[in-house]
Design a protein around this motif. Structure first.
Motif, PDB file in Angstrom:
ATOM      1  N   ASN A   1       0.816  -1.202   0.000  1.00 51.19           N
ATOM      2  CA  ASN A   1       0.000   0.000   0.000  1.00 51.19           C
ATOM      3  C   ASN A   1       0.861   1.267   0.000  1.00 51.19           C
ATOM      4  OD1 ASN A   1      -2.416   1.494   0.157  1.00 51.19           O
ATOM      5  ND2 ASN A   1      -2.541   1.297   2.376  1.00 51.19           N
TER       6      ASN A   1
ATOM      7  N   LYS B   1      -2.228   2.211  -7.854  1.00 52.22           N
ATOM      8  CA  LYS B   1      -2.922   0.923  -7.688  1.00 52.22           C
ATOM      9  C   LYS B   1      -2.134  -0.207  -8.333  1.00 52.22           C
ATOM     10  CE  LYS B   1      -7.562   2.785  -7.116  1.00 52.22           C
ATOM     11  NZ  LYS B   1      -8.905   2.921  -7.701  1.00 52.22           N
TER      12      LYS B   1
ATOM     13  N   ALA C   1      -3.916   0.844  -1.922  1.00 49.43           N
ATOM     14  CA  ALA C   1      -5.318   0.507  -1.649  1.00 49.43           C
ATOM     15  C   ALA C   1      -5.894   1.553  -0.691  1.00 49.43           C
ATOM     16  CB  ALA C   1      -5.427  -0.906  -1.089  1.00 49.43           C
ATOM     17  N   SER C   2      -5.806   1.317   0.598  1.00 50.88           N
ATOM     18  CA  SER C   2      -6.448   2.181   1.593  1.00 50.88           C
ATOM     19  C   SER C   2      -5.841   3.573   1.707  1.00 50.88           C
ATOM     20  CB  SER C   2      -6.434   1.502   2.962  1.00 50.88           C
ATOM     21  OG  SER C   2      -5.102   1.359   3.429  1.00 50.88           O
ATOM     22  N   LEU C   3      -4.654   3.783   1.178  1.00 51.43           N
ATOM     23  CA  LEU C   3      -4.031   5.109   1.261  1.00 51.43           C
ATOM     24  C   LEU C   3      -4.478   6.064   0.149  1.00 51.43           C
ATOM     25  CD1 LEU C   3      -0.398   4.220   2.376  1.00 51.43           C
ATOM     26  CD2 LEU C   3      -2.148   5.437   3.696  1.00 51.43           C
ATOM     27  N   GLU C   4      -5.368   5.614  -0.714  1.00 51.38           N
ATOM     28  CA  GLU C   4      -5.804   6.465  -1.819  1.00 51.38           C
ATOM     29  C   GLU C   4      -6.323   7.828  -1.360  1.00 51.38           C
ATOM     30  OE1 GLU C   4      -9.009   6.612  -5.498  1.00 51.38           O
ATOM     31  OE2 GLU C   4      -8.397   4.640  -4.748  1.00 51.38           O
TER      32      GLU C   4
END
Length: 176
Positions: free
Chosen positions: A133, A158, A163-166
């Protein structure tokens, strides 16, 4: 103009991932890298890979595959073992850029990672964090710094494992 920015960003990312191979460089055994079954492994060409945290055994397989460098983006307090000592003992070179939290997902650290990848001059490298990530987050920021529009940079991130750090990455890029 948008197309030109996307093209420039694509060329930058390709240049990082596909630096010229030194004539004496032995090719990486791609099948051995793939057979290591490292979580979230992504090949960006035959020399540059992103991944989640490899195990001791997976590091041994990377060494047998002729990987020369490991870049760890995890903070020292995330690991209860000396990854650098293991990597070096296996004949690979260890590099660390500590990304300890969202405050470290920033332009300066993205530049540090891009600069390190450029310095490796086409030698084989695995860049990892716990899940990939953080790797993807920094690569997205790098792409944006090189002219990619936000959506293209997010897609690049990506591909590298973001993922969650977008949302954090979008915030960093909008502050550019």
């Amino acid at each position: 103009m948008k197309l030109i920015k996307q093209l420039c960003a694509s060329v930058f990312i390709a240049a990082i991932a596909a630096s010229t191979v030194v004539a004496s460089e032995k090719p990486v055994a791609i099948e051995l890298v793939n057979n290591a079954n490292i979580k979230n492994l992504a090949a960006h060409n035959n020399l540059v890979f992103s991944a989640a945290q490899p195990t001791d055994e997976q590091f041994k397989q990377l060494s047998h595959a002729k990987v020369k460098h490991v870049i760890n983006l995890r903070a020292a307090n995330e690991q209860d073992w000396d990854e650098g000592a293991l990597v070096n003992s296996l004949g690979m070179n260890y590099h660390a850029i500590e990304i300890a939290g969202v405050q470290d997902v920033n332009i300066d650290n993205a530049k540090r990672l891009a600069s390190l990848l450029k310095q490796l001059k086409g030698e084989s490298v695995v860049v990892h964090c716990a899940s990939s990530n953080r790797v993807g987050a920094l690569m997205a920021i790098s792409a944006h710094q090189q002219g990619a529009d936000i959506e293209s940079a997010i897609e690049t991130g990506k591909q590298w494992g973001m993922a969650s750090l977008e949302p954090i990455v979008r915030e960093v890029m909008s502050d550019k």
